[in-house]
Design an enzyme around this catalytic site. Sequence first.
Site, PDB file in Angstrom:
ATOM      1  N   GLY A   1       0.834  -1.202   0.000  1.00 19.17           N
ATOM      2  CA  GLY A   1       0.000   0.000   0.000  1.00 19.17           C
ATOM      3  C   GLY A   1       0.860   1.240   0.000  1.00 19.17           C
TER       4      GLY A   1
ATOM      5  CG  HIS B   1       5.322  -5.672  -4.490  1.00 16.90           C
ATOM      6  ND1 HIS B   1       4.051  -5.422  -4.061  1.00 16.90           N
ATOM      7  CD2 HIS B   1       6.090  -4.650  -4.007  1.00 16.90           C
ATOM      8  CE1 HIS B   1       4.026  -4.304  -3.365  1.00 16.90           C
ATOM      9  NE2 HIS B   1       5.250  -3.817  -3.316  1.00 16.90           N
TER      10      HIS B   1
HETATM   11  N1  GLN Z   1       4.501   2.766   1.669  1.00 15.80           N
HETATM   12  C1  GLN Z   1       5.334   1.707   2.176  1.00 15.80           C
HETATM   13  C2  GLN Z   1       6.811   1.976   1.858  1.00 15.80           C
HETATM   14  O1  GLN Z   1       7.130   2.887   1.149  1.00 15.80           O
HETATM   15  C3  GLN Z   1       4.905   0.387   1.571  1.00 15.80           C
HETATM   16  C4  GLN Z   1       5.111   0.307   0.092  1.00 15.80           C
HETATM   17  C5  GLN Z   1       4.466  -0.887  -0.556  1.00 15.80           C
HETATM   18  O2  GLN Z   1       3.670  -1.598   0.048  1.00 15.80           O
HETATM   19  N2  GLN Z   1       4.778  -1.101  -1.816  1.00 15.80           N
HETATM   20  O3  GLN Z   1       7.659   1.269   2.349  1.00 15.80           O
END
Ligand code: GLN
Length: 528
Positions: free
Chosen positions: A64, A178
Site C-alpha cells: 500500500g 512483491h
Molecule cells: N509505503 C510503504 C513503503 O514505502 C509500503 C510500500 C508498498 O507496500 N509497496 O515502504
Amino acid sequence: MSAPVVEPVSNVFETILVLDFGSQYSHLLTRRLREFNIYAEMLPCTQKISELNWKPKGVILSGGPYSVYAPDAPHVDKAVFDLGVPILGICYGMQELAWINGTEVSRGDKREYGEAQLSVVDHSSPLFKDVDHSKVWMSHGDKLYGLPDGFKIIATSENSPYCGISNEEKQIYGIQFHPEVTHSEKGKVLLKNFAVDICKATQNWSMKNFIDTEIQRIRTLVGPDAEVIGAVSGGVDSTVAAKLMTEAIGDRFHAILVDNGVLRKDEAKIVKETLTEGLGIQLTVIDAADEFLDKLAGVTDPEKKRKIIGNTFIHVFERCAAQIKPKNSDKEIEFLLQGTLYPDVIESISFKGPSQTIKTHHNVGGLLDNMKLKLIEPLRELFKDEVRELGEIMGIPHDLVWRHPFPGPGIAIRVLGEVTRSQVAIARAADHIYIEEIRKAGLYNQISQAFACLLPVKSVGVMGDQRTYEQVIALRAIETTDFMTADWFPFPHEFLKKVASRIVNEVEGVARVTYDITSKPPATVEWE
Ligand code: GLN
C-alpha cells in the site's frame, strides 16, 4: 418461510482472503492465485473480520502507498490473528505485521525501487521452497528496524536485512518484495507455496466446477418460481450470463436485445440466431432504431450522444420488460441479470484511503430504481479470461467468445459529429469490410479492438476521371492487455492498401481512408 441461504462462492471453494491496503498490484494477487486454481477474494483492509460470512483458508495483507507509522495509516482488524489461519504480509503488509507487534518501522536511508536479488537464509522455510537466489521486485521507502517478538529472519537482500521474516509457530510470514508482479521471477511459486503448502487450500477453482456451483446458487437465489430479465448485447459477457441463467432456470429467464439503430451490420439478426437457435436462450428483439435515431438528430456532442443512448435504452428496456408476461401470471418479474465482472467489483471496493467512502458499484444507471428489481450478477467473481473459458465450456461459438469489445453507444460514437441514418450506414459498411479483411488475414485474435470511424470532414478525390468530394474513414486497431494503455497495431502495408481500396470502391460517400497511429495515452481507444 425464511429466505433460503445462498452460499457465497468463497464458502464453496476454499478461499484465500486478500486484504487490500491500496497497492496498485493488489488485484494481481487474486489473479495469480486463481492461475493455479485457488479461489481468492479481495476486500478492503478495513474489513471487519466478524462481518465476514465465510472463513478464509489464509490471509494476505497487500502492499500500500501509506506508511504504517503515519497518523492516518490504515490498519488491519486485529481479529484476523484470531482466525487461526496462516497470514502473509507483503511490503506494507509486512510492515503492518511488525508495527502492530511493536517493532520500529520508519523511513529507510534510501528508497528501493526495482530489482533485487533474494537470498534465502532459512532453507527449511516452506515459503521459500524453490525460490532461492531469484530476482525479486521491490517498491518501498520504509523499512523494519528490528524483528517482532517470536519472528526470525528467513531471507535477506542487499538492501533489506528483513526481506523475509516468519513466526512459524503462528504461521505468520512477511516479505518486503512483491511476488505478484511478473518481475519477481519465482513470485508465483512463492504464492503457491503459501496457498497450497502452508494454507493447505484445495486447488479446485476451475470454470468447470464453477458452472455447477453457480447454477445451484442461481436456483437457490431465484427460488422455484420467480422470473428474471436481462439485456444482451451480442458480446461475450452478456451472452455467457444469459446462457448460465438459461441453464439454471430455463424459460423463466427472458433476454432482451434492444436494436438501437447503431449496432454493427446484421447484428440483431445474428444475435437472434446464435442465442435462440444455437443456445436455446429465450430472447425478445426489439427494434427501436427510429426512437434512438430521432432522439440523436442534431446532436454532435459525444457526451450528449452517450447520455441520450443510455437514457433511451432504459426507457425502451423498461417498456419491453413490462410487456413480458411471467409464466406464473400472478407474479411479477423479480430479478435483473447483469454481466458485471470482477474488475468492476474490484474497482468499486478498492481501498482508496481510510477517510474516503468506498465507491459503490454503478449498474445500468436508473434501471433498478425505477423497476424495483433485485440485481443478480453471476459473473461478479470472474476475470474476463475466466468468462471466456466459461463461454467455451458452455458451447458458446468460439468467434463470439473472442469477439472484440463493442461500446454500448455503438456506431453513434464512431460517426463523429451528427448521427444520421446515412452516416451510420457509411460507417457500418466500412467497418464491416475492415473487420472482414482482418479476419481473412488471420489477424483478428492478435488485435484487441478494431473499428472504423467516419469523420465529419470532406476531402477531394478522383474516381473515373470525375472529381469527388466525399468523407474520410479512419481505421483504428489496438493491442492491449487491460485497455488502460494501448498501442496501435502494426498492419502490413499490403493489408492497409487492400482495405483502403475496398472501402473507397465499395462504400459510397467515402473518398479517403487513413490509419490512426496514436497510442493510449495520449489518445483513447474510441474517438469519442
Ligand atoms: N509505503 C510503504 C513503503 O514505502 C509500503 C510500500 C508498498 O507496500 N509497496 O515502504
